[in-house]
Structures are given as structure tokens and as C-alpha cells.
Scaffold this motif. Structure first.
Motif, short mmCIF file in Angstrom:
data_model
loop_
_atom_site.label_atom_id
_atom_site.label_comp_id
_atom_site.label_asym_id
_atom_site.label_seq_id
_atom_site.Cartn_x
_atom_site.Cartn_y
_atom_site.Cartn_z
N LYS A 188 0.79 -1.11 -0.06
CA LYS A 188 -0.12 -0.13 -0.12
C LYS A 188 0.83 1.40 0.04
O LYS A 188 1.93 1.25 0.79
CB LYS A 188 -1.01 0.24 1.10
CG LYS A 188 -1.78 -0.89 1.15
CD LYS A 188 -2.87 -0.94 0.14
CE LYS A 188 -3.82 -2.26 0.21
NZ LYS A 188 -3.68 -3.13 -1.09
N ASP A 268 -2.74 5.25 -1.51
CA ASP A 268 -3.93 4.49 -1.04
C ASP A 268 -4.51 5.24 0.27
O ASP A 268 -5.70 4.89 0.44
CB ASP A 268 -3.44 3.03 -0.84
CG ASP A 268 -3.11 2.49 -2.04
OD1 ASP A 268 -3.98 2.38 -3.07
OD2 ASP A 268 -1.96 2.00 -2.27
N PRO A 317 -7.94 9.14 -1.40
CA PRO A 317 -7.70 7.92 -0.38
C PRO A 317 -8.52 7.86 0.64
O PRO A 317 -9.21 8.55 1.04
CB PRO A 317 -5.95 8.39 -0.32
CG PRO A 317 -6.00 9.92 -0.44
CD PRO A 317 -6.96 10.23 -1.35
N TYR A 392 -9.57 -0.07 6.59
CA TYR A 392 -9.23 0.24 5.37
C TYR A 392 -9.58 -1.03 4.61
O TYR A 392 -10.09 -1.08 3.53
CB TYR A 392 -7.50 0.21 4.99
CG TYR A 392 -7.36 0.24 3.58
CD1 TYR A 392 -7.61 1.51 2.89
CD2 TYR A 392 -6.63 -0.52 2.98
CE1 TYR A 392 -7.09 1.51 1.44
CE2 TYR A 392 -6.44 -0.42 1.79
CZ TYR A 392 -6.55 0.50 1.24
OH TYR A 392 -6.05 0.52 -0.19
#
Ligand code: PMT
Length: 401
Positions: A188, A268, A317, A392
């Protein structure tokens, strides 16, 4: 709070960087780890076993035929139960032996007989490092799953300058701590702002705050440990760059916004830890303002809200904010989270969190409040990253349904 205790076998081979292995031993002991040192004969020519015994409080081994081990098999017994074997410094000779399965002394035989991960920190002259057989051996080690830490470039003991210096003990220690953390953010891309912004008044003065950057840099380190690719946009701070991160230095809130906007499309997760000035000085002076009038009026204009701008992007993000409040913490923090549309906000419980070594926080998300107890900022950051990674992943899976 100390990291979970690790048991490390530290191999020290014959290079001048062996003296740095003494410091590495000290750092491991300080972290609460158990360290078993194995010196090669050449390593013992640089630093004596006595030094390592004193630092590790463990008997040091150099000889394959050491009768102090009951079954006389130190090559087996010493590494059983170890979390890793770390060789620092690792000479070209040691790496050649390991890459080719040679076992002609205690360290190389123990490495061949290991049942735990092996990490090596090479140290040698730059020509030796670039030597084709050595490069072949390094490639072979990597292909065999050995983790190669460094080397670094710079001044060498021989007087030459180039690639081949052993990483500094603190960097090796950071890499080892990272190695043992779960890789919750592997692959990530994480963008982090940290430290204080500085709004110029004139050539020598400015408006800033007391953020030290410790929290933001700890978050960067925890994200690196979790396997993320980290870009750190740093305001005013004296913190050393976390090993493996990409650092962009900025001064003002506008410069921070520019840097974030350049990076954010490839991000991200965005974690906004910086203490950003709410205003900048409109009537800045290029030169030092003279003390020739009894009053001075500064005209201030609002700065852009970097986090709010990022969070409102079409392809935003996953955004994480921080909040330091002097009163009604949860009320204000919740309001900030809603206003900026953040899936996660970290509210500092410690009143004087700025500059402090420890922090205590409450994580606010859609599921409610989660308190992380007072601990050194790196420990708080690791727990935050664990929570964030879970959230996430859940958010990502929710979007895919
Ligand atoms: O650096 P240390 O000494 O370790 O201290 C850490 C810290 C206390 C600075 C850190 O933990 C922290 O809480 N940072 C946020 C401070 C704050 O209260 O910021 P804020 O309320 O002004 O902003 C809320 C959020 O919006 C923050 O994520 C901030 O980075 C962001 N923000 C704010 C203003 C602005 N113009 N742009 C922003 O992106």
C-alpha cells in the motif's frame, strides 16, 4: 513499552565495521531482546569476545568444536529457538560461503543448519561489493530468501568513497523491528504529513507551533514496518528520516499542500498528522523588519485545509486525521471527523501531546470510540496502523460488494 522479546543470534565476521556490532548488540539488549553472539575467527581479530559477552550477558562462541555445549553441537543448539540469525557485518567471504552452502566454521555451519530467517548486513570496500562474483552471491542469497540489509554508500575505512558501508546500527535495528511486525499494509502507498508548518513573517521570523514531528514520524515508521511504501511530507522537525521512507521537506502550509497534491494521486492512504497553521501572513517582508515603530500589524489570511481538500477529491484515498484540542475533545473531534468526511480520526488525550515522547489517543470511526492506552508514540502508532489496516480492508471490501 518494550517490543515482544526476541531471541537473536548475532553473527559477527571480520570487517572493520565489527566495532559497530557492539553498538547493535547494545540496542538489541535495550529493546529487551536476548542476544547470542557468534564471532568468526576474523571477527574476533577486530573485537574480542569479552566485549560481546559484557554487552549481551551471554557466553560468546567462536569455535565449531566448543565443548561448553553438552552435545558439542553448537552449530545446531545455538540457533534453535532463535527468531532470526543476523550477520552484521557480513563480509564478502561469509556471503560467498552461505550462497554456496559452504560450512567450514561455526557461523557458516550454523547458518546452513538454521531453521529460522537469516538477515545479513554487508560491509566491504566498494570494489569488493561491485565485484561480479560478490554480486552473483548477493543475488543468490536474495533468491534463497535471505534478507540483505543495505549496504549504504559513503566514506569507507580504506579511504575510498562508495557503496559498501554497513548500515548504521540504528538503521539495522529499525529494519529488524520492521521485519518482526505483521505486514498489514504490504504494497500500500501511504502519504503522511508530519511536524509543524512555518509561516514566514520576514527574512528571519515566522509563526509556527510546538509540534516536534515525533508522532508523524512514528506513524511513518509503523506504516513502513507494516510493509507500506511511505512518503513523508515533513514540516519543521529535527526527527531523523525513518529508514526506507521517501521524505519531502516543506515549510509553509501552502508548500505542504503543493507537495501533498503532487503525491496524492498515487496514494492509497493519507494520514494527516501535521500541525498545520490555520493562517499565513499576507504582508510578509522580504527583509528583516526593523524595530522602528511601536506597533506592528500582521495581516493574516486563512490557509487551505489540506486534509479536507484531499478527503473531498473524487477519487480520495482513505483519509485519517488527527485532532489536538484544549477542551471538549471528543465533541470537537467528532465534529471535525464529520466536517472533513473522515473514516478515521485520532484524538489526542494527552493535553500536551505536542513535543511529548508518549501519547494516549481515542480512535473515532463509524463503529465508535477505541482507546489506545498511554505508550511511547511508536507503540501508539503501531496500534493505530493495525486498526487502520483493518478498517481500510473492510472499507475496500464494502466498496467491492
Ligand atoms: O509532532 P508531535 O510533537 O509528536 O505532536 C503530535 C501532534 C499533537 C501535533 C499530532 O498528534 C496531532 O494531533 N496533529 C494534529 C493537530 C491538530 O489539532 O490539528 P487541527 O485540529 O488543526 O487539524 C485537524 C486535522 O486537519 C489534522 O489532521 C491536521 O493535520 C489537518 N489540517 C489542519 C489544518 C490545515 N490547514 N490542514 C490540515 O490538513
Amino acid at each position: 513499552m518494550k517490543q515482544t522479546q526476541k531471541r537473536i543470534v548475532l553473527g559477527v565476521t571480520g570487517g572493520v565495521a565489527a566495532y559497530k556490532a557492539a553498538e547493535l548488540t547494545r540496542l538489541m539488549i535495550k529493546a529487551g531482546w536476548d542476544v547470542q553472539v557468534v564471532l568468526t575467527q576474523a571477527g574476533a581479530a577486530f573485537v574480542t569476545p569479552v566485549t560481546f559477552q559484557a554487552l549481551s550477558c551471554n557466553t560468546v562462541f567462536t569455535d565449531q568444536w566448543d565443548a561448553r555445549i553438552g552435545n558439542n553441537m553448537p552449530h545446531i543448539d545455538l540457533s534453535r529457538g532463535a527468531d532470526a540469525i543476523v550477520v552484521a557485518p557480513a563480509t564478502a567471504d561469509l556471503m560467498a560461503k552461505v550462497a554456496n552452502g559452504l560450512c567450514d566454521d561455526l557461523l557458516s555451519t550454523m547458518i546452513a543448519a538454521r531453521d529460522c530467517p537469516l538477515l545479513v548486513a554487508p560491509a566491504m570496500n566498494k570494489q569488493m561489493w561491485e565485484n561480479k562474483p560478490n554480486q552473483r552471491n548477493v543475488a543468490q542469497l536474495k533468491a534463497d530468501g535471505v534478507i540483505v540489509l543495505g549496504p549504504d554508500a559513503g566514506d569507507q575505512a580504506c579511504g575510498e568513497v562508495g557503496m559498501g558501508r554497513m548500515l548504521e546500527p540504528a538503521a539495522i535495528m529499525q529494519a529488524l523491528e520492521a521485519f518482526f511486525q505483521p505486514k498489514l499494509l504490504r504494497g500500500k502507498r501511504v502519504l503522511i504529513t508530519a511536524g509543524a508548518t512555518f509561516e514566514r513573517i520576514d527574512a528571519v521570523r515566522g509563526i509556527t507551533n510546538t509540534s516536534s514531528g515525533k508522532m508523524g514520524f512514528a506513524v511513518a515508521r509503523a506504516a513502513l514496518e507494516a510493509g507500506a511504501e511511505v512518503t513523508l511530507v515533513a514540516g519543521e522537525t529535527a526527527q531523523p528520516t525513518p529508514f526506507g521512507s521517501r521524505r519531502i521537506n516543506v515549510q509553509s502550509a501552502h508548500e505542504m499542500l503543493d507537495a501533498v497534491e503532487r503525491e496524492v494521486a498515487h496514494t492509497d492512504i493519507f494520514i494527516s498528522v501535521a500541525a498545520v497553521a490555520d493562517y499565513h501572513v499576507v504582508n510578509q517582508s522580504e527583509h528583516k523588519i526593523k524595530k522602528d515603530s511601536p506597533t506592528l500589524t500582521l495581516e493574516l489570511a486563512a490557509n487551505p485545509d489540506i486534509l479536507a481538500q484531499v478527503a473531498s477529491r473524487k477519487y480520495a484515498p482513505f483519509c485519517v486525521g488527527f485532532a489536538a484540542e484544549s477542551e471538549k475533545l471528543l465533541e470537537h473531534a467528532q465534529a471535525k471527523r464529520k466536517r472533513k468526511h473522515l473514516p478515521l480520526l485520532v484524538a489526542n488525550l494527552v493535553q500536551d501531546a505536542m513535543g511529548a515522547d508518549d501519547n494516549e489517543v481515542i480512535l473515532l470511526d463509524d463503529a465508535g470510540e477505541h482507546r489506545l492506552p498511554r505508550a511511547p508514540k511508536l507503540e501508539v502508532a503501531r496500534q493505530l496502523i493495525a486498526h487502520l489496516a483493518h478498517l481500510y480492508q473492510t472499507t475496500l471490501e464494502g466498496k467491492q460488494k
